[in-house]
Design a protein around this motif. Structure first.
Motif, PDB file in Angstrom:
ATOM      1  N   ASN A  56       0.789  -1.230   0.000  1.00  0.00           N
ATOM      2  CA  ASN A  56       0.000   0.000   0.000  1.00  0.00           C
ATOM      3  C   ASN A  56       0.822   1.282   0.000  1.00  0.00           C
ATOM      4  O   ASN A  56       0.252   2.353   0.187  1.00  0.00           O
ATOM      5  N   SER A  57       2.150   1.201  -0.220  1.00  0.00           N
ATOM      6  CA  SER A  57       2.920   2.428  -0.026  1.00  0.00           C
ATOM      7  C   SER A  57       4.161   2.498  -0.897  1.00  0.00           C
ATOM      8  O   SER A  57       5.066   1.664  -0.790  1.00  0.00           O
TER       9      SER A  57
ATOM     10  N   THR B 152       7.330   3.002   1.261  1.00  0.00           N
ATOM     11  CA  THR B 152       7.979   1.774   1.718  1.00  0.00           C
ATOM     12  C   THR B 152       8.877   1.213   0.624  1.00  0.00           C
ATOM     13  O   THR B 152       9.997   0.757   0.898  1.00  0.00           O
TER      14      THR B 152
ATOM     15  N   SER C 270      -2.340   5.696  -4.113  1.00  0.00           N
ATOM     16  CA  SER C 270      -2.769   6.311  -2.845  1.00  0.00           C
ATOM     17  C   SER C 270      -3.715   7.485  -3.068  1.00  0.00           C
ATOM     18  O   SER C 270      -4.666   7.659  -2.323  1.00  0.00           O
TER      19      SER C 270
ATOM     20  N   ALA D  72      -6.368   6.084   0.147  1.00  0.00           N
ATOM     21  CA  ALA D  72      -4.972   6.481   0.396  1.00  0.00           C
ATOM     22  C   ALA D  72      -4.211   5.468   1.242  1.00  0.00           C
ATOM     23  O   ALA D  72      -3.032   5.237   1.039  1.00  0.00           O
ATOM     24  N   GLY D  73      -4.877   4.851   2.205  1.00  0.00           N
ATOM     25  CA  GLY D  73      -4.173   3.928   3.087  1.00  0.00           C
ATOM     26  C   GLY D  73      -4.215   2.493   2.611  1.00  0.00           C
ATOM     27  O   GLY D  73      -3.602   1.619   3.217  1.00  0.00           O
ATOM     28  N   ALA D  74      -4.926   2.222   1.533  1.00  0.00           N
ATOM     29  CA  ALA D  74      -5.210   0.830   1.172  1.00  0.00           C
ATOM     30  C   ALA D  74      -5.054   0.598  -0.326  1.00  0.00           C
ATOM     31  O   ALA D  74      -5.802  -0.171  -0.921  1.00  0.00           O
TER      32      ALA D  74
ATOM     33  N   ASP E  87      -0.238  -8.142  -1.364  1.00  0.00           N
ATOM     34  CA  ASP E  87      -1.663  -8.469  -1.212  1.00  0.00           C
ATOM     35  C   ASP E  87      -2.319  -8.468  -2.602  1.00  0.00           C
ATOM     36  O   ASP E  87      -2.733  -7.432  -3.101  1.00  0.00           O
TER      37      ASP E  87
END
Lengths: 423, 423
Positions: A98-99, A102, A255, A260-262, A289
């Motif tokens: 999700n990022s 990261t 995002s 945005a978080g998922a 995922d």
């Protein structure tokens, strides 16, 4: 208003008027917030169809059961979406969690500790590691460098991107410069798009830089146009022309497209870089995922669907940006009180006050109930040497709230500047 | 069958019989697979309600909009589920992305490069870093150590957990031993549960170990019982009694509870460790996928719901484990051909052949159409010094396929052993 040519009397008169205006604002006990570069609830709701979109069919196009382990690279169809965003081949793209932040960190760790193409190319073999940071820039990029003890060297942003004369001179002179941060489209926070010439010159840095040099090309706002879709030159095409494919790592995510978080994050790199990165990723990952990737592909199965979706975002964001830009235009055009770019996309407007005013403006605004991003946050180590840059993020408040907050902002900028000139 | 006491004639006779049996099996052209420690489609389908479960309500219990950025620690209700699994307080738990393996790697990187409680405690300050690895063990733990240049020292597993006399002697003698891998319940691959005494002795290692020592307590099968829920002693209670709270990091995930590739992972640690880990995590994370966490909490809102869900898994897994254990029992009880534990949960049965047989068994089985995990995979660097351990993973095939694969396995074990004894 032009402070440089104003008489003391004139300044004093302005100070009185502005102080009165400011006091009237404080009395209103506002509570407004222009700090957060994130989507509003209205924008997030555009993607609420994600949950339940699978209707019991958890299989990807090639028949993969997305519910189980495996598939380090991400779903084929998600990699295709990433490839479209970057303008590269799907085989050069990984679709991950999700990022993108990261992913940037993982790439930094790979470069610092393990080396992308060989152990010898690991940055930690060198005595020092340095990064070029176009300023103003994105605070979370700077935090990553701090976390990894990478020294940051600020370079100036222009209306066409980083000052490439400065960049090239630095890279040529110092082989411990290992990389550079770039937000090439709707740059965070100035909102400019790098010109074709700047993109090509960045693609050529790999020819003059030291061993292991990598540009971190954070294309966070690739499809985030407010009106017409504006082009950004394809950096990897320039890299291929100049044989510097290994010198650029590209990042993006959904995002600010879906939730945005998922969302789903993407990274694109050369085959040689992928080989090193996959080894690192494979050690620590059971695969991303894939169920969530599948949801995204069902919601945005084609480029047309993506474009239509982004136009809905634009319709929500545009009036907020209009409100910011109109307020700045009305107040400051033709004055010597500040400068700014006019972004046609992204999430920010960056305003430069007169030197040594930004902290005071942010403080006065806070005391009047309007939260702004802390002055200095857009610079490495939080230090803006001119103390002039303020990042304005209008996406979350309502249009009316943006209008109200900008009235406060404008008053504070004027008041601080006038008081400074009087002092 | 008892090879040690058998005459040459007897061995030759067995060899002929077994060779004929083996040839008959090869003629069947089987294609069976006992390698994969992952849930079957039937198990995954137990959680297909996840997609669509939100019904448009993306708010967590405390009103957080899960769709947006933020919330580094994970949703409060997800942390509570983790706290239940670990037997600690929710404040000591982080709920994160889809993989506990990734969390283990992140903790390793934190320990190696940055130190959990101080920069001085970073393992990379020491000349060498070593880890204790109970064997047989989990290959992906070993890969993490290899990736980070951590030397691995194998220690023996018993029916009660690691041989603690050996562990304590090693830890006391060598301060460069920085940690230890543990899968304390239904250990991968032997299936044993660490005894209370072993758990307490592990909790006390922090008193005799060098600076920065951390036990990586991978409780992957905490609620994965095949029949009755069997207890595992609470290591953190022992740690509190012996003031070694900082010496243990606990990991778990929903990978084998809901969807293996799309679950939620948990880590639990002391306040002091959390402080260091949060700093590391905060630099690189926009927060975990809270929408997915919310889906999980809607599917498994209470401990009772979790238990009922795990019983459905058990009903699917139990006959597969029964088939493995019955085949081993029928073929090898009372013989000198091999030994094994009888797991009451988890995902594996580990079988020890006579010394120097495992590789040949795996090869013969493959040639007869039955894929087994490569011999040696359960040891650091892929090297089983006795060449005897084989991991059997029966979750994915049907019961009938497990029965068929075990017939092949049994024949191969006998044939290799008899031939070896004859040679």
């Amino acid at each position: 208003m032009n402070l440089n040519n104003a008489s003391k009397d004139q300044l004093r008169q302005w100070e009185q008027q502005l102080s009165a205006e400011y006091d009237a604002i404080v009395a209103k006990k506002l509570s407004l917030d222009l700090t957060r570069g994130k989507p509003s609830s209205e924008q997030l709701s555009l993607s609420d169809g994600l949950d339940g979109i699978l209707k019991g069919n958890y299989k990807s196009l090639d028949g993969t059961d997305t519910r189980n382990y495996g598939g380090l690279d991400g779903l084929a169809e998600a990699r295709e979406l990433g490839a479209h965003i970057f303008g590269v081949k799907p085989a050069e793209v990984l679709a991950q969690g999700n990022s993108s932040l990261t992913l940037m960190f993982q790439c930094l760790i790979t470069a610092v500790e393990f080396g992308f193409t060989s152990t010898e190319s690991a940055w930690s073999k060198a005595e020092r590691m340095k990064f070029l940071c176009p300023v103003p820039g994105y605070d979370r990029h700077f935090t990553l460098c701090e976390q990894l003890n990478i020294d940051m060297i600020p370079v100036a942003m222009t209306a066409n991107g980083p000052d490439m004369d400065q960049v090239e001179a630095l890279v040529q002179a110092d082989s411990s410069i290992k990389g550079m941060w770039c937000v090439p489209k709707y740059s965070n926070p100035t909102g400019v798009i790098y010109s074709d010439e700047v993109v090509e010159r960045i693609a050529k840095l790999g020819k003059i830089a030291g061993n292991g040099f990598r540009v971190f090309w954070d294309n966070a706002y690739a499809v985030h146009d407010l009106a017409a879709a504006l082009p950004l030159a394809n950096i990897m095409e320039f890299c291929r022309a100049h044989s510097t494919e290994d010198s650029v790592l590209q990042f993006a995510s959904t995002s600010k497209i879906t939730h945005a978080g998922a969302g789903v994050a993407f990274v694109a790199m050369s085959e040689a870089n992928l080989k090193g990165f996959r080894k690192f990723l494979n050690a620590q990952s059971i695969g991303p995922d894939k169920v969530n990737q599948l949801r995204h592909m069902r919601l945005l199965p084609t480029i047309d669907a993506l474009n239509a979706h982004m136009q809905k975002h634009a319709r929500i964001l545009q009036p907020r940006f209009d409100a910011v830009l109109k307020a700045l235009d009305d107040a400051f055009t033709g004055t010597d009180l500040g400068t700014w770019e006019k972004p046609a996309g992204g999430y920010f407007v960056a305003f430069d006050t007169r030197p040594h005013c930004a902290k005071d403006v942010v403080r006065l605004a806070a005391e009047a109930g309007v939260k702004l991003t802390p002055a200095g946050a857009t610079f490495p180590y939080g230090k803006d040497p001119q103390d002039c840059n303020i990042r304005i993020a209008p996406s979350v408040p309502s249009v009316q709230e943006v209008v109200g907050a900008m009235e406060v902002f404008v008053t504070c900028v004027k008041l601080v500047a006038v008081r400074q000139q009087l002092a």
